[in-house]
Design a protein around this motif. Structure first.
Motif, PDB file in Angstrom:
ATOM      1  N   ASP A 213       0.833  -1.206   0.000  1.00 20.73           N
ATOM      2  CA  ASP A 213       0.000   0.000   0.000  1.00 20.73           C
ATOM      3  C   ASP A 213       0.869   1.257   0.000  1.00 20.73           C
ATOM      4  OD1 ASP A 213      -2.281  -1.572   0.046  1.00 20.73           O
ATOM      5  OD2 ASP A 213      -2.484  -1.472   2.227  1.00 20.73           O
ATOM      6  N   VAL A 216       2.248   1.858  -3.525  1.00 17.93           N
ATOM      7  CA  VAL A 216       1.249   2.443  -4.426  1.00 17.93           C
ATOM      8  C   VAL A 216       0.997   3.905  -4.072  1.00 17.93           C
ATOM      9  CG1 VAL A 216      -1.175   2.339  -5.134  1.00 17.93           C
ATOM     10  CG2 VAL A 216       0.176   0.227  -4.931  1.00 17.93           C
ATOM     11  N   TRP A 220       2.570   5.419  -7.367  1.00 15.11           N
ATOM     12  CA  TRP A 220       1.568   5.240  -8.412  1.00 15.11           C
ATOM     13  C   TRP A 220       0.874   6.567  -8.711  1.00 15.11           C
ATOM     14  CZ3 TRP A 220       0.395   2.074 -12.158  1.00 15.11           C
ATOM     15  CH2 TRP A 220      -0.881   2.081 -12.727  1.00 15.11           C
ATOM     16  N   VAL A 248       1.962  -5.829  -6.825  1.00 14.49           N
ATOM     17  CA  VAL A 248       0.650  -5.213  -7.020  1.00 14.49           C
ATOM     18  C   VAL A 248      -0.118  -6.055  -8.030  1.00 14.49           C
ATOM     19  CG1 VAL A 248       1.474  -2.890  -6.503  1.00 14.49           C
ATOM     20  CG2 VAL A 248       1.474  -3.696  -8.873  1.00 14.49           C
ATOM     21  N   LEU A 252      -4.593  -3.076 -10.856  1.00 21.74           N
ATOM     22  CA  LEU A 252      -4.239  -1.707 -10.481  1.00 21.74           C
ATOM     23  C   LEU A 252      -4.142  -0.824 -11.713  1.00 21.74           C
ATOM     24  CD1 LEU A 252      -3.253   0.348  -8.277  1.00 21.74           C
ATOM     25  CD2 LEU A 252      -0.932  -0.395  -8.843  1.00 21.74           C
TER      26      LEU A 252
END
Length: 382
Positions: A213, A216, A220, A248, A252
């Protein structure tokens, strides 16, 4: 990079022997393997076997590289090379055991060294490869010092205030001639370490829960991974590594991330470049003088194999011409080159990368050809 490492007497004999092989290749040409692209790739993988371990290549990098074995482990097992992977791990662990340190590389005489500094991916890829071949016996034999290495890794790499990789020191990574700090690839490796430890329960993971997490959240950007949050640059390793290592899910935005890399110019004429533009300020000063832009806009077949595998998952129709281009290039060369000069504008005009004055020439017969075999098989007949 560590200047001390670059003048280490344990390293230079290995590079001198590599230099002799480069010279021999310039005089005689590279070794060409017969057959179609999959057959050539299989022969390339076989050429990497030294009798004791799988070297990074059957060309001039005949050393053991933790990273290269880790990149290729799953594909090697799929090709029936599992016992050689286990033998390589056993050989390397025995070499590391006296000092109790995992390194990027093991040079002739079983001399472990980091090129050119502590590898952020060495221990994660080692543990992942041990898991791939279910080598619990090797972990049990070396568990005492491996457990200490896990704790040392956390001390050197983990920023406990953020749960991410530290940004105040330089690490060796796939781009080992470029200064790497806390970028997307490095944090993928932190997640790889965490996952391997939690899945196997070999040692307690020092990584706080939720590393995926945090990756990301930090790297991301809607439809792409960026190398660093402060630059927003799309790079080859930032695009591929999170998905290749399963950190991931594809849902995603795998297809979008691959499109972003292509739109950035990383996949043309053949995937994949690290970067669309060279930034020599991040290159190691010595390496910059010898191998400029080696890990910038040059085209790396290791990343290309990852890109092809991911595109086959996201958009098989779009992957077909890329698979065909790899087949064409491999069959023309009779080998798998390490890296191509990034100035080429077509597959037909690709040439192996050369350093200043031709003192260095891109390696041939790379171990990661195993990944290309698997990818080309998945793509179907050309």
């Amino acid at each position: 990079m560590a200047w001390r490492a670059q003048v280490d007497p344990a390293i230079w004999p290995g590079y001198l022997s590599s230099g002799a092989r480069i010279l021999g290749r310039r005089l005689r040409g590279h070794r060409r393997h017969p057959g179609d692209a999959p057959a050539i790739c299989r022969a390339v993988v076989d050429s990497c076997w030294t009798g004791g371990y799988l070297a990074a290549s059957g060309g001039h990098f005949r050393q053991f590289w933790t990273r290269d074995l880790g990149f290729s482990a799953k594909a090697l097992v799929a090709l029936g090379q599992g016992e050689r992977v286990r033998a390589s791990l056993s050989w390397a662990l025995d070499a590391w055991a006296p000092a109790g340190r995992v390194t990027t590389t093991i040079f002739p005489g079983r001399r472990p060294r980091d090129v050119w500094t502590f590898g952020v991916d060495s221990l994660p890829l080692l543990l992942r490869t041990l898991e791939v071949v279910e080598a619990e016996d090797l972990v049990a034999r070396h568990g005492g010092w491996l457990g200490r290495e896990v704790r040392r890794y956390a001390e050197l790499v983990l920023d406990r205030s953020t749960g991410l990789v530290r940004d105040d020191r330089v690490f060796s990574s796939h781009r080992d001639t470029v200064r790497t700090r806390s970028n997307a690839y490095a944090n993928v490796m932190l997640a790889v370490l965490d996952r391997a430890l939690r899945e196997t329960d070999w040692f307690a993971s020092p990584v706080p829960a939720g590393v995926e997490d945090r990756l990301v959240e930090t790297f991301w950007r809607n439809d792409r991974f960026v190398d660093r949050p402060d630059t927003g640059e799309v790079t080859g390793d930032a695009t591929t590594a999170p998905f290749v290592f399963g950190v991931v899910p594809d849902s995603l935005g795998l297809a979008a991330a691959l499109r972003a890399a292509a739109e950035a110019g990383l996949a043309d004429p053949l995937p994949l470049r690290y970067a669309a533009r060279r930034d020599d300020s991040h290159e190691d000063p010595l390496q910059r003088r010898l191998v400029p832009d080696y890990q910038g806009t040059a085209i790396w077949t290791s990343l290309g194999a990852w890109y092809l595998a991911l595109l086959l998952r996201a958009d098989p129709a779009a992957a077909a011409p890329i698979a065909a281009a790899f087949r064409e290039r491999i069959e023309r060369d009779g080998t798998v080159f390490e890296v191509f000069d990034g100035r080429a504008r077509s597959v037909a005009h690709l040439r192996p990368y050369r350093g200043v004055a031709g003192l260095f020439t891109a390696d041939e017969a790379m171990l990661w050809a195993a990944n290309l075999v698997v990818g080309l098989k998945a793509a179907g007949p050309g």
